[in-house]
Enzyme design. Structure first.
Site, short mmCIF file in Angstrom:
data_model
loop_
_atom_site.label_atom_id
_atom_site.label_comp_id
_atom_site.label_asym_id
_atom_site.label_seq_id
_atom_site.Cartn_x
_atom_site.Cartn_y
_atom_site.Cartn_z
N GLU A 113 0.99 -1.09 0.16
CA GLU A 113 0.07 -0.12 0.05
C GLU A 113 1.00 1.21 -0.11
O GLU A 113 1.48 1.57 0.91
CB GLU A 113 -0.84 0.02 1.18
CG GLU A 113 -1.79 -1.49 1.23
CD GLU A 113 -2.99 -1.08 2.03
OE1 GLU A 113 -3.96 -1.89 1.85
OE2 GLU A 113 -3.27 -0.13 2.94
N CYS A 150 -1.85 9.39 3.12
CA CYS A 150 -1.59 8.87 1.68
C CYS A 150 -2.82 9.30 0.82
O CYS A 150 -2.41 9.47 -0.13
CB CYS A 150 -1.60 7.34 1.99
SG CYS A 150 -3.03 6.56 2.88
P1 NAD Z 1 8.86 4.46 4.22
O1 NAD Z 1 8.79 3.75 2.81
O2 NAD Z 1 9.92 5.42 4.24
O3 NAD Z 1 8.87 3.50 5.34
C1 NAD Z 1 7.68 2.60 5.35
C2 NAD Z 1 8.39 1.37 6.49
O4 NAD Z 1 9.18 0.57 5.67
C3 NAD Z 1 8.96 1.64 7.51
O5 NAD Z 1 8.74 0.86 8.66
C4 NAD Z 1 10.49 1.68 7.45
O6 NAD Z 1 11.12 1.16 8.45
C5 NAD Z 1 10.69 0.46 6.36
N1 NAD Z 1 11.50 0.27 5.51
C6 NAD Z 1 12.39 1.11 4.93
N2 NAD Z 1 13.27 0.49 3.98
C7 NAD Z 1 13.25 -0.64 4.06
C8 NAD Z 1 13.55 -1.83 3.34
N3 NAD Z 1 14.60 -1.60 2.60
N4 NAD Z 1 12.92 -3.12 3.68
C9 NAD Z 1 12.24 -3.22 4.46
N5 NAD Z 1 11.48 -2.20 5.17
C10 NAD Z 1 11.83 -0.95 4.89
O7 NAD Z 1 7.46 5.07 4.03
P2 NAD Z 1 6.67 6.12 5.47
O8 NAD Z 1 7.85 7.33 5.53
O9 NAD Z 1 6.97 5.54 6.47
O10 NAD Z 1 5.45 6.46 4.95
C11 NAD Z 1 5.11 7.55 4.03
C12 NAD Z 1 4.65 6.63 2.78
O11 NAD Z 1 3.52 5.86 2.93
C13 NAD Z 1 3.96 7.97 1.82
O12 NAD Z 1 4.39 7.51 0.44
C14 NAD Z 1 2.36 7.33 1.95
O13 NAD Z 1 1.78 7.96 0.89
C15 NAD Z 1 2.55 6.26 2.32
N6 NAD Z 1 1.20 5.55 2.74
C16 NAD Z 1 0.47 4.71 2.17
C17 NAD Z 1 -0.87 4.33 2.72
C18 NAD Z 1 -1.75 3.55 1.91
O14 NAD Z 1 -2.54 3.02 2.48
N7 NAD Z 1 -1.65 3.26 0.48
C19 NAD Z 1 -0.86 4.64 3.82
C20 NAD Z 1 -0.05 5.46 4.68
C21 NAD Z 1 1.04 5.80 4.12
#
Ligand code: NAD
Length: 456
Positions: free
Chosen positions: A228, A262
């Site tokens: 997501e 999001c």
């Molecule tokens: P992010 O991608 O930076 O991090 C998300 C998660 O992934 C964190 O827990 C992080 O520690 C982990 N992570 C980072 N690198 C990784 C790797 N290489 N392997 C495994 N895990 C890893 O995103 P964020 O800043 O936490 O969230 C913001 C983003 O999320 C925005 O783009 C937003 O639109 C999206 N979002 C989407 C939804 C949806 O329902 N579609 C909901 C909320 C947020």
């Protein structure tokens, strides 16, 4: 690992992160415990979630404060998130047993044949989560996953660690065994270590960039991976609206949660017949939003959770202005302790500008005039993302016609920035793959098993 308050820059806690060895130990515990959890009758698993709901209600004040302190979300909005969480839990409590019941889909005495479907848990799943709505995006996954009989390795975002630890504590206090719901603490490196475990499913919420890496690492393993991801969600305001109320609703959709949702409104297209009046009403509305201490009850715009995002926002404004956009409001970081960006409104924007193409994830918005519905639909679809899209128009037929041509997981008529537990939450294109919520989002944590039963 230091937990910082983005509103002040101060350190509010220090927690130890899980290294690869600790992650392996947690995985082993979950693997060993999962069959026993799955063997519990569903009513017992549901009873634990009912108790979890009670815990959320009882601890609401502490939970809301922690959330506001670690992500910079205004306190009122933290409370709103917790209140809405109980509604989601009610949905799962009401719908799970019915949705996951064993089904007899065919029976023939003549052929002595019965065909059945059962919904088997996937096993041990990894839930890697985002910080912007940690209770929502987390519970959309771990609640139905647990109800279906899975064990969950839950990695909260490093920016919502304390909230993640609260969730784990409440789960345990609710009777979910400590080896069945296990928090995995750390940043991306810990997330990557978790993904190296032979889990049976990966449920990720976060950015497209991280999602793409995860898709590449899980692709060859033939396990379920749901991603997501981000959005660049458009709203089209037609010439058939009450301009003031449309401006108020869309401003809320763009700036609520400091634009860090999001499904925040990220692009606005306005019919040229009402464009100027809309911009005036919109700017007046945004001027009324109070920026300030997230713990102050009257605050509407809080801090920017991740510091590097300030540079992204600044660059988007600079790029837009350089290419001819007009800055109507804000436009820069606010000089105070912590991470702050002024609510920003740009007009005269177009799709050559990053502010209309790349996710902003902050309190900034571009407004573009359009000549007609066709032009609006073309622009709405001109994006790498496809999470949500909406239209403001009195005429329902015209609204439905427009929305039927928009390529997005969710569409809104005269509303925006809205999620319902009864409806599937999904995206197209770079907004991801798979879904949560609705009865489909209960089944998604199971594998339908086909039974062909012939009596001899
Ligand atoms: P992010 O991608 O930076 O991090 C998300 C998660 O992934 C964190 O827990 C992080 O520690 C982990 N992570 C980072 N690198 C990784 C790797 N290489 N392997 C495994 N895990 C890893 O995103 P964020 O800043 O936490 O969230 C913001 C983003 O999320 C925005 O783009 C937003 O639109 C999206 N979002 C989407 C939804 C949806 O329902 N579609 C909901 C909320 C947020």
């Amino acid at each position: 690992m230091r937990i910082q308050n983005p509103a002040t820059g101060g350190v509010i806690a220090t927690v130890s992160a899980d290294n690869a060895k600790a992650v392996r130990a947690k995985y082993d515990r979950a693997r060993a415990a999962q069959p026993r959890w799955a063997a519990r009758p569903m009513v017992k698993r549901l009873a634990a979630i009912r108790e979890f709901r009670a815990q959320v209600v009882a601890r609401q004040d502490v939970l809301a404060r922690t959330l506001s302190e670690e992500v910079g979300k205004p306190l009122r909005q933290s409370r709103n998130e917790l209140n809405a969480l109980t509604g989601r839990l009610d949905f799962f409590l009401a719908e799970s047993a019915h949705t996951l019941r064993d089904e007899r889909v065919f029976a023939s005495a003549e052929q002595k044949l019965t065909e059945r479907i059962t919904h088997e848990p996937l096993g041990v799943i990894a839930n890697i989560s985002a910080w912007n709505y940690p209770y929502f995006v987390g519970s959309n996954v771990f609640v139905p996953a647990l109800v279906a009989g899975n064990a969950v390795l839950y990695k909260p975002s490093e920016f919502a660690t304390l909230t993640g630890l609260h969730i784990a504590e409440m789960m345990q206090a609710s009777g979910v065994p400590e080896d069945v719901f296990i928090p995995v603490i750390g940043d991306g490196a810990t997330g990557a270590a978790l993904l190296r475990m032979p889990v049976d499913g990966v449920f990720f919420t976060g950015s497209y960039g991280t999602g793409a890496k995860i898709a590449a690492s899980t692709g060859r393993r033939m396990i379920k991976a749901q991603l997501e991801l981000g959005g660049k969600d458009p709203i089209y305001v037609t010439d058939n609206v009450d301009v003031k109320s449309a401006a108020a609703a869309v401003a809320d959709g763009a700036f609520y949660n400091t634009g860090q949702s999001c499904c925040s409104v990220e692009r606005i297209y306005v019919h040229e017949a009402v464009h100027d009046a809309f911009v005036d009403a919109f700017v007046a509305e945004v001027k009324g939003f109070k920026v300030g201490d997230p713990l102050d009850e009257s605050t509407y715009i809080g801090a920017i959770t991740r510091k590097p995002q300030l540079t992204v926002l600044k660059r988007q404004v600079g790029d837009a202005v350089k290419k001819g956009a007009k800055l109507r409001l804000g436009g820069d970081v606010l000089r105070r302790k912590g991470n702050w960006f002024a609510p920003t409104v740009l007009t005269d924007v177009d799709h050559s500008m990053a502010v209309m193409r790349d996710e902003s994830f902050g309190p900034i918005i571009g407004i573009q005039a359009v000549a007609d519905d066709d032009a609006a639909v073309d622009l709405m679809n001109d994006s790498e993302y496809g999470l949500t899209a909406g239209v403001y128009v009195r005429d329902e037929k015209r609204g439905r016609r427009i929305l039927s041509r928009v390529n997005a997981g969710t569409v809104y008529w005269n509303c925006c920035d809205r999620v319902s537990p009864r409806l599937p939450w999904s995206g197209v294109k770079h907004s991801g793959i798979g879904l949560t919520l609705s009865t489909y989002g209960i089944q998604t944590f199971t594998r339908p098993k086909a039974w062909h039963l012939r009596s001899s």
